[in-house]
Design a protein around this motif. Sequence first.
Motif, PDB file in Angstrom:
ATOM      1  N   GLU A  41      38.682  -4.030  24.108  1.00  0.00           N
ATOM      2  CA  GLU A  41      39.632  -4.787  24.931  1.00  0.00           C
ATOM      3  C   GLU A  41      39.126  -4.909  26.363  1.00  0.00           C
ATOM      4  N   LEU A  42      38.681  -3.778  26.932  1.00  0.00           N
ATOM      5  CA  LEU A  42      38.164  -3.797  28.300  1.00  0.00           C
ATOM      6  C   LEU A  42      36.943  -4.697  28.403  1.00  0.00           C
ATOM      7  N   ASN A  43      36.073  -4.633  27.408  1.00  0.00           N
ATOM      8  CA  ASN A  43      34.855  -5.436  27.420  1.00  0.00           C
ATOM      9  C   ASN A  43      35.177  -6.926  27.349  1.00  0.00           C
ATOM     10  N   GLU A  44      36.229  -7.292  26.634  1.00  0.00           N
ATOM     11  CA  GLU A  44      36.624  -8.699  26.544  1.00  0.00           C
ATOM     12  C   GLU A  44      37.321  -9.166  27.821  1.00  0.00           C
ATOM     13  N   ILE A  45      38.157  -8.312  28.407  1.00  0.00           N
ATOM     14  CA  ILE A  45      38.879  -8.679  29.627  1.00  0.00           C
ATOM     15  C   ILE A  45      37.918  -8.848  30.800  1.00  0.00           C
ATOM     16  N   ILE A  46      36.998  -7.912  30.927  1.00  0.00           N
ATOM     17  CA  ILE A  46      36.014  -7.955  32.014  1.00  0.00           C
ATOM     18  C   ILE A  46      34.757  -8.584  31.418  1.00  0.00           C
ATOM     19  N   SER A  47      34.784  -9.875  31.268  1.00  0.00           N
ATOM     20  CA  SER A  47      33.780 -10.580  30.474  1.00  0.00           C
ATOM     21  C   SER A  47      32.357 -10.517  31.039  1.00  0.00           C
ATOM     22  N   GLU A  48      32.203 -10.343  32.337  1.00  0.00           N
ATOM     23  CA  GLU A  48      30.854 -10.342  32.918  1.00  0.00           C
ATOM     24  C   GLU A  48      30.130  -9.003  32.760  1.00  0.00           C
ATOM     25  N   ILE A  49      30.834  -7.942  32.395  1.00  0.00           N
ATOM     26  CA  ILE A  49      30.227  -6.619  32.321  1.00  0.00           C
ATOM     27  C   ILE A  49      29.528  -6.431  30.971  1.00  0.00           C
ATOM     28  N   THR A  50      28.373  -5.780  30.988  1.00  0.00           N
ATOM     29  CA  THR A  50      27.689  -5.480  29.730  1.00  0.00           C
ATOM     30  C   THR A  50      28.308  -4.234  29.106  1.00  0.00           C
ATOM     31  N   GLN A  51      28.115  -4.061  27.809  1.00  0.00           N
ATOM     32  CA  GLN A  51      28.640  -2.879  27.137  1.00  0.00           C
ATOM     33  C   GLN A  51      28.043  -1.602  27.722  1.00  0.00           C
ATOM     34  N   LYS A  52      26.758  -1.653  28.043  1.00  0.00           N
ATOM     35  CA  LYS A  52      26.088  -0.480  28.609  1.00  0.00           C
ATOM     36  C   LYS A  52      26.700  -0.113  29.957  1.00  0.00           C
ATOM     37  N   THR A  53      26.901  -1.097  30.821  1.00  0.00           N
ATOM     38  CA  THR A  53      27.481  -0.833  32.135  1.00  0.00           C
ATOM     39  C   THR A  53      28.906  -0.330  32.013  1.00  0.00           C
ATOM     40  N   LEU A  54      29.685  -0.941  31.115  1.00  0.00           N
ATOM     41  CA  LEU A  54      31.063  -0.492  30.914  1.00  0.00           C
ATOM     42  C   LEU A  54      31.093   0.957  30.449  1.00  0.00           C
ATOM     43  N   THR A  55      30.217   1.312  29.530  1.00  0.00           N
ATOM     44  CA  THR A  55      30.137   2.694  29.049  1.00  0.00           C
ATOM     45  C   THR A  55      29.848   3.653  30.196  1.00  0.00           C
ATOM     46  N   ILE A  56      28.894   3.294  31.033  1.00  0.00           N
ATOM     47  CA  ILE A  56      28.509   4.140  32.172  1.00  0.00           C
ATOM     48  C   ILE A  56      29.679   4.284  33.149  1.00  0.00           C
ATOM     49  N   LYS A  57      30.329   3.173  33.493  1.00  0.00           N
ATOM     50  CA  LYS A  57      31.418   3.209  34.471  1.00  0.00           C
ATOM     51  C   LYS A  57      32.627   3.964  33.944  1.00  0.00           C
ATOM     52  N   LEU A  58      32.933   3.831  32.662  1.00  0.00           N
ATOM     53  CA  LEU A  58      34.034   4.599  32.079  1.00  0.00           C
ATOM     54  C   LEU A  58      33.737   6.094  32.135  1.00  0.00           C
ATOM     55  N   LYS A  59      32.506   6.457  31.847  1.00  0.00           N
ATOM     56  CA  LYS A  59      32.117   7.874  31.897  1.00  0.00           C
ATOM     57  C   LYS A  59      32.230   8.402  33.329  1.00  0.00           C
ATOM     58  N   GLU A  60      31.777   7.629  34.309  1.00  0.00           N
ATOM     59  CA  GLU A  60      31.853   8.051  35.707  1.00  0.00           C
ATOM     60  C   GLU A  60      33.311   8.229  36.143  1.00  0.00           C
ATOM     61  N   LEU A  61      34.171   7.293  35.760  1.00  0.00           N
ATOM     62  CA  LEU A  61      35.585   7.400  36.125  1.00  0.00           C
ATOM     63  C   LEU A  61      36.254   8.581  35.426  1.00  0.00           C
ATOM     64  N   GLU A  62      35.826   8.865  34.216  1.00  0.00           N
ATOM     65  CA  GLU A  62      36.356  10.031  33.503  1.00  0.00           C
ATOM     66  C   GLU A  62      35.913  11.324  34.197  1.00  0.00           C
ATOM     67  N   GLU A  63      34.656  11.389  34.619  1.00  0.00           N
ATOM     68  CA  GLU A  63      34.139  12.571  35.312  1.00  0.00           C
ATOM     69  C   GLU A  63      34.861  12.811  36.637  1.00  0.00           C
ATOM     70  N   LYS A  64      35.328  11.735  37.264  1.00  0.00           N
ATOM     71  CA  LYS A  64      36.045  11.844  38.550  1.00  0.00           C
ATOM     72  C   LYS A  64      37.545  12.031  38.352  1.00  0.00           C
ATOM     73  N   ASN A  65      37.989  12.170  37.100  1.00  0.00           N
ATOM     74  CA  ASN A  65      39.399  12.392  36.763  1.00  0.00           C
ATOM     75  C   ASN A  65      40.304  11.211  37.137  1.00  0.00           C
ATOM     76  N   ILE A  66      39.745  10.012  37.083  1.00  0.00           N
ATOM     77  CA  ILE A  66      40.518   8.807  37.365  1.00  0.00           C
ATOM     78  C   ILE A  66      41.082   8.232  36.056  1.00  0.00           C
ATOM     79  N   ILE A  67      40.289   8.313  34.990  1.00  0.00           N
ATOM     80  CA  ILE A  67      40.754   7.849  33.688  1.00  0.00           C
ATOM     81  C   ILE A  67      40.653   8.975  32.666  1.00  0.00           C
ATOM     82  N   HIS A  68      41.399   8.790  31.586  1.00  0.00           N
ATOM     83  CA  HIS A  68      41.405   9.748  30.480  1.00  0.00           C
ATOM     84  C   HIS A  68      40.870   9.038  29.244  1.00  0.00           C
ATOM     85  N   ARG A  69      39.988   9.703  28.535  1.00  0.00           N
ATOM     86  CA  ARG A  69      39.421   9.173  27.288  1.00  0.00           C
ATOM     87  C   ARG A  69      39.970  10.006  26.146  1.00  0.00           C
ATOM     88  N   GLU A  70      40.654   9.352  25.204  1.00  0.00           N
ATOM     89  CA  GLU A  70      41.221  10.067  24.065  1.00  0.00           C
ATOM     90  C   GLU A  70      40.589   9.554  22.782  1.00  0.00           C
TER      91      GLU A  70
END
Length: 123
Positions: A41-70
């Motif tokens: 869903e995120l990859n489709e909404i943010i259409s310009e982002i690559t899957q690799k970049t999205l994966t990296i940014k989600l991991k960074e935000l998770e490490e900073k306690n901004i998002i939760h991955r379940e």
Amino acid sequence: MYYINDKEYKCSVAVTLDIFNDRWKLGIIWHLLDGEKRFKELNEIISEITQKTLTIKLKELEEKNIIHRECFPEIPPKVVYSLTSTGKKLRAVLEDMHEWGIDYVKEFGKITPDNPCENHFCE
């Protein structure tokens, strides 16, 4: 001084800038304000982002306690991303940025009738 994540900062704004140091992270958070989302869903909404970049940014935000991955133990695996309580505190800031962006474009640019962003979470 501010000390966090093994770094030293002289200003709290520097802490914020270090966390949100690119164009993608605030956009990811903006879309998660609307509710939890799966990776696709995120990859489709943010259409310009690559899957690799999205994966990296989600991991960074998770490490900073901004998002939760379940992760759900299903086949195929189901992973859902949502905002933590800290991430949810960014709502007012991002809504203000959204309004500021609209006002800026109204003053110096043009908004077309087919604008998908009006009163909605946008890219």
